[in-house]
Design a protein around this motif. Structure first.
Motif, short mmCIF file in Angstrom:
data_model
loop_
_atom_site.label_atom_id
_atom_site.label_comp_id
_atom_site.label_asym_id
_atom_site.label_seq_id
_atom_site.Cartn_x
_atom_site.Cartn_y
_atom_site.Cartn_z
N TYR A 198 0.86 -1.19 0.00
CA TYR A 198 0.00 0.00 0.00
C TYR A 198 0.89 1.23 0.00
O TYR A 198 1.75 1.39 0.88
N THR A 199 0.68 2.11 -0.97
CA THR A 199 1.60 3.22 -1.11
C THR A 199 0.96 4.37 -1.87
O THR A 199 -0.18 4.30 -2.34
N ASN A 200 1.70 5.44 -1.95
CA ASN A 200 1.47 6.55 -2.87
C ASN A 200 2.85 6.87 -3.41
O ASN A 200 3.81 6.94 -2.62
N PRO A 201 3.00 7.04 -4.73
CA PRO A 201 4.35 7.25 -5.26
C PRO A 201 5.02 8.53 -4.76
O PRO A 201 6.25 8.65 -4.83
N MET A 202 4.22 9.47 -4.25
CA MET A 202 4.78 10.70 -3.69
C MET A 202 4.80 10.59 -2.16
O MET A 202 4.17 11.38 -1.45
N SER A 203 5.50 9.57 -1.67
CA SER A 203 5.54 9.32 -0.24
C SER A 203 6.79 8.53 0.10
O SER A 203 7.58 8.15 -0.78
N ARG A 204 6.95 8.24 1.40
CA ARG A 204 8.04 7.37 1.84
C ARG A 204 7.88 5.96 1.30
O ARG A 204 8.78 5.13 1.45
N GLY A 205 6.76 5.69 0.67
CA GLY A 205 6.58 4.41 0.01
C GLY A 205 7.66 4.12 -1.01
O GLY A 205 7.91 2.95 -1.35
N GLN A 206 8.32 5.15 -1.51
CA GLN A 206 9.43 4.94 -2.45
C GLN A 206 10.54 4.11 -1.81
O GLN A 206 11.24 3.36 -2.50
N ILE A 207 10.71 4.25 -0.50
CA ILE A 207 11.73 3.45 0.19
C ILE A 207 11.37 1.97 0.10
O ILE A 207 12.21 1.12 -0.24
N VAL A 208 10.12 1.66 0.41
CA VAL A 208 9.69 0.26 0.40
C VAL A 208 9.65 -0.28 -1.02
O VAL A 208 9.97 -1.45 -1.26
N ARG B 171 22.25 0.98 -8.62
CA ARG B 171 21.74 -0.37 -8.46
C ARG B 171 20.50 -0.59 -9.32
O ARG B 171 19.66 0.30 -9.47
N ALA B 172 20.40 -1.79 -9.87
CA ALA B 172 19.26 -2.09 -10.74
C ALA B 172 17.93 -1.97 -9.98
O ALA B 172 16.94 -1.47 -10.53
N GLY B 173 17.90 -2.41 -8.72
CA GLY B 173 16.67 -2.32 -7.94
C GLY B 173 16.24 -0.89 -7.70
O GLY B 173 15.05 -0.57 -7.76
N TYR B 174 17.20 -0.02 -7.43
CA TYR B 174 16.92 1.40 -7.23
C TYR B 174 16.32 1.98 -8.51
O TYR B 174 15.31 2.70 -8.48
N LYS B 175 16.94 1.67 -9.65
CA LYS B 175 16.48 2.23 -10.91
C LYS B 175 15.09 1.72 -11.28
O LYS B 175 14.24 2.50 -11.75
N ARG B 176 14.84 0.44 -11.06
CA ARG B 176 13.51 -0.09 -11.34
C ARG B 176 12.46 0.60 -10.48
O ARG B 176 11.38 0.98 -10.96
N ALA B 177 12.76 0.74 -9.20
CA ALA B 177 11.80 1.37 -8.29
C ALA B 177 11.51 2.81 -8.71
O ALA B 177 10.35 3.24 -8.71
N LYS B 178 12.56 3.55 -9.04
CA LYS B 178 12.36 4.94 -9.47
C LYS B 178 11.54 5.02 -10.76
O LYS B 178 10.66 5.88 -10.89
N ASP B 179 11.82 4.12 -11.69
CA ASP B 179 11.07 4.13 -12.94
C ASP B 179 9.59 3.89 -12.69
O ASP B 179 8.72 4.54 -13.28
N ALA C 170 6.79 6.87 -13.14
CA ALA C 170 5.71 6.68 -14.12
C ALA C 170 4.35 6.88 -13.46
O ALA C 170 3.44 7.48 -14.04
N LEU C 171 4.20 6.38 -12.23
CA LEU C 171 2.93 6.56 -11.52
C LEU C 171 2.69 8.03 -11.21
O LEU C 171 1.55 8.53 -11.32
N ILE C 172 3.73 8.75 -10.82
CA ILE C 172 3.60 10.18 -10.55
C ILE C 172 3.16 10.91 -11.81
O ILE C 172 2.27 11.78 -11.76
N ALA C 173 3.76 10.56 -12.94
CA ALA C 173 3.39 11.20 -14.21
C ALA C 173 1.92 10.96 -14.54
O ALA C 173 1.22 11.85 -15.02
N GLU C 174 1.44 9.74 -14.26
CA GLU C 174 0.03 9.42 -14.53
C GLU C 174 -0.91 10.23 -13.64
O GLU C 174 -2.02 10.53 -14.04
#
Length: 211
Positions: free
Chosen positions: A8-18, A188-196, A200-204
């Protein structure tokens, strides 16, 4: 369904850490996007997190909230990912994971609210002062690739996220040790995947621009 891992998250939150932690773990997970002041406050979600905040996860029907706790939980729940250090390195792992989640975040929040503890207040406040907290954090990462032992762990996800975010938004001042520590984490690949995913969710979520 009881075995599902739900995020459960919002892309504009600390959920980015998880999100980053989940991408490092590599296990499949379902994402539920919640809105501030709307679905975060719905009774259905308040039954998961009475604070009405994200992130949270539900795994095997059990709920975990708070970013540092979620990172530590996922490292233990998915040992094959190798994100929990050996027992000999757990002291630094727990120390800096929870120091960053506690005193460092408290100090940054106090500063953002315009609170500057005086001498007496610094003795009562767990973080003392922002400068003291950041000096201690610097000692944890100076001349080190990782905060606990000789390999990447869940503590690096959390500590790295806080430093990365702080440097980006100016809540943590640039210091050579901080910059050197976080730079390889961003590759790191995991960091980049998470950011992507989150970008993308923020853009939507952004309102459409008029034609």
């Amino acid at each position: 369904m009881a075995d599902a891992l739900i995020f459960y998250t919002n892309p504009m939150s600390r959920g980015q850490i998880v999100r980053w932690m989940l991408e490092e773990v590599g296990a499949p997970y379902e994402t539920q996007i919640l809105g501030y002041g709307t679905s975060m406050k719905d009774p259905a979600y308040l039954a998961i997190n009475p604070m009405g905040k994200v992130p949270a996860i539900v795994h095997h029907g059990r709920t975990v909230t708070e970013c540092a706790a979620i990172c530590a939980y996922l490292a233990d729940a998915f040992p094959a990912a190798g994100l929990a250090p050996a027992a000999a390195d757990r002291a630094d792992y727990y120390r800096w994971l929870f120091f960053t989640a506690g005193p460092v975040e408290q100090a940054i929040t106090a500063k953002s609210f315009g609170i500057e503890p005086d001498g007496d207040q610094q003795r009562m406040a767990g973080f003392g002062s922002l400068g003291a907290a950041l000096d201690a954090l610097e000692s944890a990462v100076a001349d080190k690739a990782f905060v606990a032992g000789d390999r990447f762990s869940a503590a690096d996800v959390y500590v790295g996220s806080q430093i990365d975010w702080g440097l980006q938004f100016g809540t943590i001042p640039s210091r050579p040790a901080f910059e050197a520590y976080v730079a390889p984490l961003r590759d790191r690949a995991g960091y980049k995947r998470a950011k992507d995913i989150d970008n993308a969710l923020i853009a939507e979520m952004q309102p459409a621009k008029p034609a």
